[in-house]
Design an enzyme around this catalytic site. Structure first.
Site, short mmCIF file in Angstrom:
data_model
loop_
_atom_site.label_atom_id
_atom_site.label_comp_id
_atom_site.label_asym_id
_atom_site.label_seq_id
_atom_site.Cartn_x
_atom_site.Cartn_y
_atom_site.Cartn_z
N GLU A 1 -28.24 61.83 23.50
CA GLU A 1 -28.45 61.18 21.90
C GLU A 1 -29.92 61.86 21.59
O GLU A 1 -30.85 61.88 22.36
CB GLU A 1 -28.69 59.66 22.51
CG GLU A 1 -28.90 58.85 20.81
CD GLU A 1 -28.01 59.29 19.77
OE1 GLU A 1 -26.60 59.04 20.07
OE2 GLU A 1 -28.34 59.94 18.85
N PHE A 2 -29.82 62.24 20.25
CA PHE A 2 -30.83 63.03 19.79
C PHE A 2 -31.39 62.05 18.52
O PHE A 2 -32.37 62.68 17.89
CB PHE A 2 -30.45 64.27 19.35
CG PHE A 2 -29.91 65.21 20.26
CD1 PHE A 2 -30.87 65.82 21.05
CD2 PHE A 2 -28.61 65.37 20.45
CE1 PHE A 2 -30.48 66.81 22.01
CE2 PHE A 2 -28.10 66.17 21.53
CZ PHE A 2 -28.94 66.91 22.42
N ARG B 1 -33.76 59.79 16.19
CA ARG B 1 -35.40 59.26 16.24
C ARG B 1 -35.36 57.90 15.61
O ARG B 1 -34.89 57.58 14.83
CB ARG B 1 -36.04 60.23 15.19
CG ARG B 1 -35.81 61.87 15.55
CD ARG B 1 -36.04 62.46 14.31
NE ARG B 1 -35.39 62.34 13.19
CZ ARG B 1 -35.31 62.97 12.08
NH1 ARG B 1 -36.22 63.54 11.55
NH2 ARG B 1 -34.44 62.80 11.22
N PHE C 1 -41.93 69.71 13.65
CA PHE C 1 -42.94 69.49 14.86
C PHE C 1 -44.11 70.31 14.67
O PHE C 1 -44.36 70.70 15.72
CB PHE C 1 -42.07 69.55 15.96
CG PHE C 1 -41.16 68.27 16.26
CD1 PHE C 1 -40.09 67.84 15.28
CD2 PHE C 1 -41.71 67.31 17.24
CE1 PHE C 1 -39.39 66.66 15.50
CE2 PHE C 1 -41.04 65.93 17.19
CZ PHE C 1 -39.76 65.67 16.61
N CYS D 1 -39.83 58.72 24.81
CA CYS D 1 -38.90 59.80 25.11
C CYS D 1 -40.02 61.15 25.71
O CYS D 1 -39.93 61.25 26.77
CB CYS D 1 -37.89 60.32 23.91
SG CYS D 1 -36.76 59.21 23.86
N LYS E 1 -45.00 55.95 15.89
CA LYS E 1 -44.73 56.83 15.03
C LYS E 1 -44.15 55.80 13.81
O LYS E 1 -44.21 54.52 14.29
CB LYS E 1 -43.64 57.67 15.11
CG LYS E 1 -42.27 57.03 15.67
CD LYS E 1 -41.17 57.97 15.85
CE LYS E 1 -40.70 58.44 14.70
NZ LYS E 1 -39.27 59.18 14.81
P1 NAD Z 1 -34.47 50.44 25.79
O1 NAD Z 1 -35.41 50.19 26.84
O2 NAD Z 1 -34.74 50.19 24.34
O3 NAD Z 1 -32.94 49.72 26.15
C1 NAD Z 1 -32.50 49.62 27.15
C2 NAD Z 1 -31.59 48.55 27.24
O4 NAD Z 1 -30.70 48.25 28.17
C3 NAD Z 1 -32.51 47.03 27.34
O5 NAD Z 1 -32.17 46.25 26.48
C4 NAD Z 1 -32.07 46.66 28.81
O6 NAD Z 1 -32.06 45.20 28.77
C5 NAD Z 1 -30.66 46.98 28.99
N1 NAD Z 1 -30.29 47.09 30.35
C6 NAD Z 1 -30.83 47.52 31.40
N2 NAD Z 1 -30.19 47.70 32.77
C7 NAD Z 1 -29.06 46.95 32.22
C8 NAD Z 1 -27.96 46.67 33.05
N3 NAD Z 1 -27.90 46.89 34.22
N4 NAD Z 1 -26.88 46.17 32.20
C9 NAD Z 1 -26.92 46.00 30.88
N5 NAD Z 1 -28.02 46.31 30.18
C10 NAD Z 1 -29.12 46.73 30.83
O7 NAD Z 1 -34.09 52.06 25.78
P2 NAD Z 1 -33.71 53.05 24.76
O8 NAD Z 1 -35.08 53.38 23.87
O9 NAD Z 1 -32.67 52.29 23.93
O10 NAD Z 1 -33.42 54.24 25.37
C11 NAD Z 1 -32.10 54.31 26.20
C12 NAD Z 1 -31.98 55.71 26.79
O11 NAD Z 1 -31.70 56.75 25.58
C13 NAD Z 1 -33.03 56.10 27.73
O12 NAD Z 1 -32.67 57.04 28.62
C14 NAD Z 1 -33.62 56.99 26.66
O13 NAD Z 1 -34.58 58.13 27.12
C15 NAD Z 1 -32.86 57.45 25.82
N6 NAD Z 1 -33.00 58.16 24.56
C16 NAD Z 1 -33.80 57.30 23.79
C17 NAD Z 1 -34.15 57.60 22.48
C18 NAD Z 1 -35.23 56.75 21.68
O14 NAD Z 1 -35.66 56.91 20.69
N7 NAD Z 1 -35.38 55.59 22.06
C19 NAD Z 1 -33.58 58.54 21.82
C20 NAD Z 1 -32.73 59.42 22.50
C21 NAD Z 1 -32.50 59.05 23.82
#
Ligand code: NAD
Length: 433
Positions: free
Chosen positions: A151-152, A154, A249, A260, A320
């Site tokens: 996923e990309f 922001r 950037f 991230c 941000k």
């Molecule tokens: P987050 O912490 O906001 O959400 C993760 C969710 O997963 C939480 O609500 C948590 O309760 C749930 N969870 C954990 N263990 C679980 C399980 N066993 N069963 C069901 N739910 C469970 O994380 P995020 O920011 O959404 O990021 C998720 C992934 O995507 C990460 O690897 C991150 O690096 C990647 N990512 C994030 C972004 C961003 O901007 N936040 C962008 C691209 C990629």
């Protein structure tokens, strides 16, 4: 198509809402009961423009459901997305326990031919780990295949980014799996790269590493601009006009934060070292970013003088603009350092204050930007919210005890601010004081 999305965080919620809006039936599952209870009451636990309306519309039309029980969601879906957290461990490696736990759950409930798509950002090779966990756990001989769809998006423009991506990357071990995932994205008009799983995993971490490096690069150039009297904004504009480089950037500032870049750079360093390689560029990227926070504090001390017992107003807490996310936010480190130095802090952020209250005890939270600067000895700007760009600085000056601005995001019109009589320090653009 019936989909299951495991994880209702920034990525899982946006993925669920957008896929349901594209016409799929989505069961979004999270182990956090409070989060799911809120969502089932129509409340969205994160601040993300447009998300609340999207979720409400698709719930009303019956295409989007939230639950804490993964079994029925897995059993009724053809495609299961993993979108749980992969935070950094203390040694910098990615903590993959959430992904592993979900893989075990999926294996346990597998009841037919399914595709499991990993959307979490993971070190290369995790696709194989997920496949072997599911293989070990599955009860029958049900077939499954694993894919990677990094996923990309922001934060702050996540819904737009999901629907209008620069590219969609799908990593799969065979053409049928790739095609099954690809067809979900049919209504989205974007370039699509279909590749193998390991390359897809690498594309995500390499992209983040490159973007973080671009930020640290321009911050290093900013330090030199400060010394030699150049304006880093002008420099970045001129450099970015080169198509080979691009303008994105290249904004100098207080450094990158968020959920991230900090963790993904550290995780890539850990993987490279494990492979016996020397991650020289990435280590420098991280080091420059860490020093950038200290540089902002030095600018504050230099502009405002000794700060012990003084009051500093902080505009911006989120890592941000347009998000309430405080993970690895520059503000958290800087405010903690100010508190340790005996400085009183009064902060304002349009979205992140509810989360900041738990994280930053001992600081005062203001009603609005003007309330924050009342009787302050300096104003520190740490997030590029539009509200701050549009602030009435005449009014700000009248409210402050001393007219000092340290602009960690280069938001202000430097000349206008100095004409008003402020002592002003930006990043790489301070010019002669
Ligand atoms: P987050 O912490 O906001 O959400 C993760 C969710 O997963 C939480 O609500 C948590 O309760 C749930 N969870 C954990 N263990 C679980 C399980 N066993 N069963 C069901 N739910 C469970 O994380 P995020 O920011 O959404 O990021 C998720 C992934 O995507 C990460 O690897 C991150 O690096 C990647 N990512 C994030 C972004 C961003 O901007 N936040 C962008 C691209 C990629």
């Amino acid at each position: 198509m019936n989909l299951c999305v495991v994880g209702a965080g920034y990525v899982g919620l946006v993925t669920s809402a957008c896929f349901s809006d594209l016409g799929h039936s989505v069961a979004c599952v999270d182990i956090d009961r409070t989060r799911i209870r809120l969502l089932n009451r129509g409340k969205v636990p994160i601040f993300e423009p447009g998300l609340e309306e999207l979720i409400a519309r698709n719930r009303r039309q019956g295409r989007l459901k939230f639950s804490t029980t993964i079994g029925p969601a897995v059993r009724s879906s053809q495609i299961i997305f993993i979108a749980v957290g992969t935070p950094a461990k203390t040694n910098g490696e990615a903590d993959l326990s959430q992904v592993e736990s979900v893989a075990r759950d999926i294996g346990r409930h597998l009841n037919g031919d399914k595709v499991i798509v990993n959307k979490s950002t993971v070190p290369v090779g995790m696709g194989d780990v997920v496949a072997s966990i599911i293989r070990e756990r599955r009860g029958g001989r049900h077939r499954f295949s694993v894919a990677s769809n990094p996923e990309f998006l922001r934060e702050g423009s996540a819904v737009w980014d999901f629907m209008n991506p620069d590219r969609i990357v799908i990593g799969a071990g065979d053409p049928k799996t790739a095609e099954t995932v690809a067809q979900l994205f049919r209504p989205i008009n974007a370039s699509m790269l279909i590749t193998d799983i390991r390359s897809a995993e690498m594309i995500k971490v390499a992209s983040n590493a490159f973007l973080a490096t671009k930020i640290s690069f321009i911050n290093e150039i900013a330090a030199l601009c400060d010394r030699v009297g150049a304006d880093v904004g002008e420099v970045a504009r001129g450099v970015g006009m080169d198509k080979r480089i691009g303008a994105a950037f290249l904004s100098a500032g207080a450094g990158y934060g968020g959920s991230c870049f900090p963790k993904d750079t550290l995780a890539m360093i850990a993987v490279m070292e494990r492979e016996g390689l020397a991650p020289r560029i990435l280590k420098a990227t991280v080091q420059v970013n860490t020093e950038q926070r200290k540089r902002v504090l030095e600018k504050l001390k230099e502009a405002a003088g000794p700060l012990e017992g003084r009051t500093v107003a902080v505009w911006g807490l989120a890592f941000k603009a347009n998000t309430d996310d405080l993970r690895e936010a520059v503000s958290v480190d800087i405010i903690r350092a100010l508190r340790e130095a005996g400085v009183r802090v009064r902060a304002y952020d349009p979205a992140a204050m509810p989360k900041a209250k738990a994280l930053l005890p001992g600081i005062a939270f203001a009603r609005d930007p003007y309330d924050a600067v009342r009787d302050a000895d300096a104003l520190l700007i740490l997030t590029e919210w539009n509200q701050f760009k549009e602030a009435d600085l005449k009014r700000v000056k009248a409210l402050m005890r001393r007219a000092v601005i340290v602009d960690g995001r280069n938001l202000c019109d430097m000349k206008a601010v100095r004409d008003l009589g402020f002592v002003y320090r930006g990043i790489g653009r301070s010019g002669p004081a």
